[in-house]
Write an enzyme that holds these catalytic residues in place. Sequence first.
Site, PDB file in Angstrom:
ATOM      1  N   LYS A  61       0.823  -1.225   0.000  1.00  0.00           N
ATOM      2  CA  LYS A  61       0.000   0.000   0.000  1.00  0.00           C
ATOM      3  C   LYS A  61       0.856   1.274   0.000  1.00  0.00           C
ATOM      4  CE  LYS A  61      -3.701  -2.235   2.691  1.00  0.00           C
ATOM      5  NZ  LYS A  61      -2.973  -3.431   3.172  1.00  0.00           N
ATOM      6  N   ILE A  65       5.442  10.630  -2.035  1.00  0.00           N
ATOM      7  CA  ILE A  65       5.560  11.529  -3.176  1.00  0.00           C
ATOM      8  C   ILE A  65       5.847  10.701  -4.435  1.00  0.00           C
ATOM      9  CG2 ILE A  65       6.317  13.469  -1.746  1.00  0.00           C
ATOM     10  CD1 ILE A  65       9.175  12.933  -2.741  1.00  0.00           C
TER      11      ILE A  65
END
Length: 238
Positions: A61, A65
């Site tokens: 998961k 950035i």
Amino acid sequence: MSQSLIVALDFPGKQEVEQFLHHFEGEELFVKVGMELFYKEGPAIITYLKEKGHKIFLDLKLHDIPNTVKSAMRSLASLDVDMVNVHAAGGSSMMKAAIEGLEEGKQEGKERPICIAVTQLTSTSETMMKKEIGIEKTLEEAVAHYAKLTKESGLDGVVCSTLEVPKLREVCGNEFVTVTPGIRLASDDVNDQVRVATPKRARELGSSYIVVGRSITKAENPLEAYKTVKQQWEGVTV
């Protein structure tokens, strides 16, 4: 269809995985490796499972950035896993970067891993989403929004609950992959997940893949439990 039944290896380490897989000698499974196991054992657990002939959903998961996610996905693709995921909340730029990283890191001559996005965790209720996360939409609306964004970003599908699958078929089409955790046999406890369903119900609602953990891993006879789940998922009458 058994290859669309994913068994969650939610174990603390390799020793427990080996003990569990002993029940499945000769079976080629599709397994999920999550944070707990991967962070303990590292890439070696992926190598071990691949050598056993299993397909792997590496469930980490990612949410960071874009450049960091791209680099991470490049590394994960080099492990020759079959499915990976990110959080859709990371946004379109991050999801597009994930695909770029997978394409760059995939092994020569092989397809990139299937890449899906988490819409809302199956432990999230609508009340929690509104009060704690600050999303004012209904849960169904929020999931549909993230799914549409995921598709527009070039990913293959989403992780969602079975309850949201029909709506996502309307929004994203039948080719859009839906991976649904929170699957339990009717006799099992729901534990920490809120939005759950049986394998039969998941099939009826149109899930592409189901992820099953405790119903199999905590069973007295894991192989028999696996066969039961598989029969319900495939609609086999015995």
